[in-house]
Write an enzyme that holds these catalytic residues in place. Structure first.
Site, PDB file in Angstrom:
ATOM      1  N   TYR A  65       0.845  -1.191   0.000  1.00  0.00           N
ATOM      2  CA  TYR A  65       0.000   0.000   0.000  1.00  0.00           C
ATOM      3  C   TYR A  65       0.883   1.245   0.000  1.00  0.00           C
ATOM      4  O   TYR A  65       1.556   1.558   0.976  1.00  0.00           O
ATOM      5  CB  TYR A  65      -0.927   0.015   1.205  1.00  0.00           C
ATOM      6  CG  TYR A  65      -1.856  -1.165   1.303  1.00  0.00           C
ATOM      7  CD1 TYR A  65      -2.164  -1.941   0.177  1.00  0.00           C
ATOM      8  CD2 TYR A  65      -2.432  -1.527   2.509  1.00  0.00           C
ATOM      9  CE1 TYR A  65      -3.010  -3.033   0.266  1.00  0.00           C
ATOM     10  CE2 TYR A  65      -3.293  -2.618   2.607  1.00  0.00           C
ATOM     11  CZ  TYR A  65      -3.569  -3.365   1.493  1.00  0.00           C
ATOM     12  OH  TYR A  65      -4.413  -4.456   1.585  1.00  0.00           O
ATOM     13  N   SER A 211     -13.142  -5.621   1.592  1.00  0.00           N
ATOM     14  CA  SER A 211     -14.181  -5.050   0.714  1.00  0.00           C
ATOM     15  C   SER A 211     -15.576  -5.539   1.088  1.00  0.00           C
ATOM     16  O   SER A 211     -16.365  -5.945   0.223  1.00  0.00           O
ATOM     17  CB  SER A 211     -13.890  -5.373  -0.762  1.00  0.00           C
ATOM     18  OG  SER A 211     -12.710  -4.746  -1.193  1.00  0.00           O
ATOM     19  N   PRO A 212     -15.940  -5.503   2.384  1.00  0.00           N
ATOM     20  CA  PRO A 212     -17.271  -5.985   2.778  1.00  0.00           C
ATOM     21  C   PRO A 212     -18.403  -5.079   2.300  1.00  0.00           C
ATOM     22  O   PRO A 212     -19.559  -5.479   2.345  1.00  0.00           O
ATOM     23  CB  PRO A 212     -17.191  -5.995   4.307  1.00  0.00           C
ATOM     24  CG  PRO A 212     -16.198  -4.922   4.634  1.00  0.00           C
ATOM     25  CD  PRO A 212     -15.163  -5.000   3.545  1.00  0.00           C
ATOM     26  N   LEU A 213     -18.042  -3.885   1.834  1.00  0.00           N
ATOM     27  CA  LEU A 213     -19.044  -2.964   1.300  1.00  0.00           C
ATOM     28  C   LEU A 213     -18.996  -2.906  -0.222  1.00  0.00           C
ATOM     29  O   LEU A 213     -19.439  -1.921  -0.838  1.00  0.00           O
ATOM     30  CB  LEU A 213     -18.840  -1.567   1.890  1.00  0.00           C
ATOM     31  CG  LEU A 213     -19.006  -1.484   3.414  1.00  0.00           C
ATOM     32  CD1 LEU A 213     -18.680  -0.094   3.919  1.00  0.00           C
ATOM     33  CD2 LEU A 213     -20.421  -1.887   3.822  1.00  0.00           C
ATOM     34  N   GLY A 214     -18.495  -3.975  -0.845  1.00  0.00           N
ATOM     35  CA  GLY A 214     -18.465  -4.014  -2.307  1.00  0.00           C
ATOM     36  C   GLY A 214     -17.621  -2.893  -2.889  1.00  0.00           C
ATOM     37  O   GLY A 214     -18.031  -2.248  -3.851  1.00  0.00           O
TER      38      GLY A 214
END
Length: 345
Positions: A65, A211-214
């Site tokens: 990152y 990425s649990p929120l897409g």
């Protein structure tokens, strides 16, 4: 429901080796690029301190990152006695070399990457150290063998893998217990449920959902694409392309309608769905805004019935577009050669 300052982030056991983390973590990638340019360092340190004060102590970063600058940021944020209050996870294996994306799993690279991360983070030990992607040139037993040495030397406490296939997970776990598997898991990314999740549960391995929120879609809906800055890789994801976006917009609107009915935001609803998958699952939503972090914590108070979950899943099953343009560098292509083929140099 709006995020509440009274919500207490619970603790969960991650894996079977005694590692305990906050039930919701903080993905730090977006602070240092990937989703546009790096954000101001003082603001991000303030955000991290706020997360810790709210009980989010599982911080997720990587040497990739930035590259490197996110680890440096985390190291600065953990000064003043905060190191002992967090569970620090970072990763190795990815690099850009001569314009090419390269994955590494050879022992010399593993050791050098760990030493470099320890220095950037300015810590003596990394709590959870992942192989960020699987090097299909190197038997997984060889990579895990070197990570096992780092555990024995006290440089890392626990070992994780990201985007690993079920067979790779089994082979790795036979060399040294794997504490966590990091994978993409959300309402609209559920292919891991067929084989990867059952394998983790059979072996007693914790699950960390990125990425649990897409990738932000369940936070902003189709407006997300309009507001993306230059350099944000989501612009090129299949689900965000014009031919799919209009269809997926309808999906978002249906989720939003359920959220309104339940008195929460769409992002809280989507995140609550991940939290309801089990007490061995730790989602790590990323954000660069304190108000969004507070809203994410509010998802812990959203209760879903079996009927709620089924309704959400039936809607999200209609998503159009793959999660990436190619399956390269995902668990679907992560099998490694047998150990018998390895010749150390």
């Amino acid at each position: 429901m709006a995020a509440s300052e009274e919500v207490k982030v619970p603790r969960i056991k991650l894996g079977s080796q005694g590692f305990e983390v906050s039930a919701q973590g903080l993905g730090c990638m977006g602070m240092s690029g990937s989703y546009g340019p790096p954000k101001p360092e003082p603001d991000m340190i303030k955000l991290i301190h706020h997360a810790i004060s709210r009980g989010i102590t599982h911080l997720d970063t990587s040497d990739f990152y930035g590259p490197h600058i996110n680890e440096i940021l985390i190291g600065k944020a953990l000064k003043e006695g905060l190191r002992e209050k967090v569970e620090l996870a970072t990763k190795f294996a990815l690099s850009f070399e001569n314009g090419n994306f390269i994955i590494h799993g050879d022992p010399a690279y593993v050791r050098a990457a760990c030493e470099a991360s320890l220095k950037r983070l300015d810590v003596d030990c990394i709590d959870l150290y992942y192989q960020h992607r699987i090097d299909t040139r190197v038997p997984i037993e060889v990579t895990i063998g070197e990570l096992k040495k780092l555990v024995e030397e006290g440089k890392i406490k626990y070992i994780g893998l990201s985007e690993a296939s079920a067979s790779t997970i089994r082979r790795a776990h036979a060399v040294h217990p794997i504490t966590a598997i990091q994978l993409e898991w959300s309402l609209w990314s559920r292919d891991v449920e067929e084989e990867i999740i059952p394998t983790c549960r059979e072996l007693g391995i914790g699950i960390v959902a990125y990425s649990p929120l897409g990738q932000g879609f369940f936070s902003s809906g189709p407006k997300l694409i309009e507001n993306l800055t230059e350099g944000d890789y989501r612009k090129y994801q299949p689900r965000f392309q014009a031919e799919n976006l209009e269809h997926n917009k309808n999906l978002y609107e249906r989720v939003n309608a359920i959220a309104s009915r339940k008195g929460c935001t769409p992002s809280q609803l989507a995140l609550a769905w991940v939290h309801h998958q089990g007490n061995d699952v730790c989602p790590i939503p990323g954000t660069t805004k304190i108000q969004n972090l507070d809203q994410n914590i509010g998802a812990l108070s959203v209760k879903l019935s079996a009927e709620d979950k089924a309704e959400l899943e039936s809607i999200a099953a209609a998503v159009k577009g793959n999660r990436y343009a190619t399956d390269a560098n995902t668990w679907k292509t992560s099998d490694t050669p047998p150990l018998s083929t390895w010749k150390s140099t």
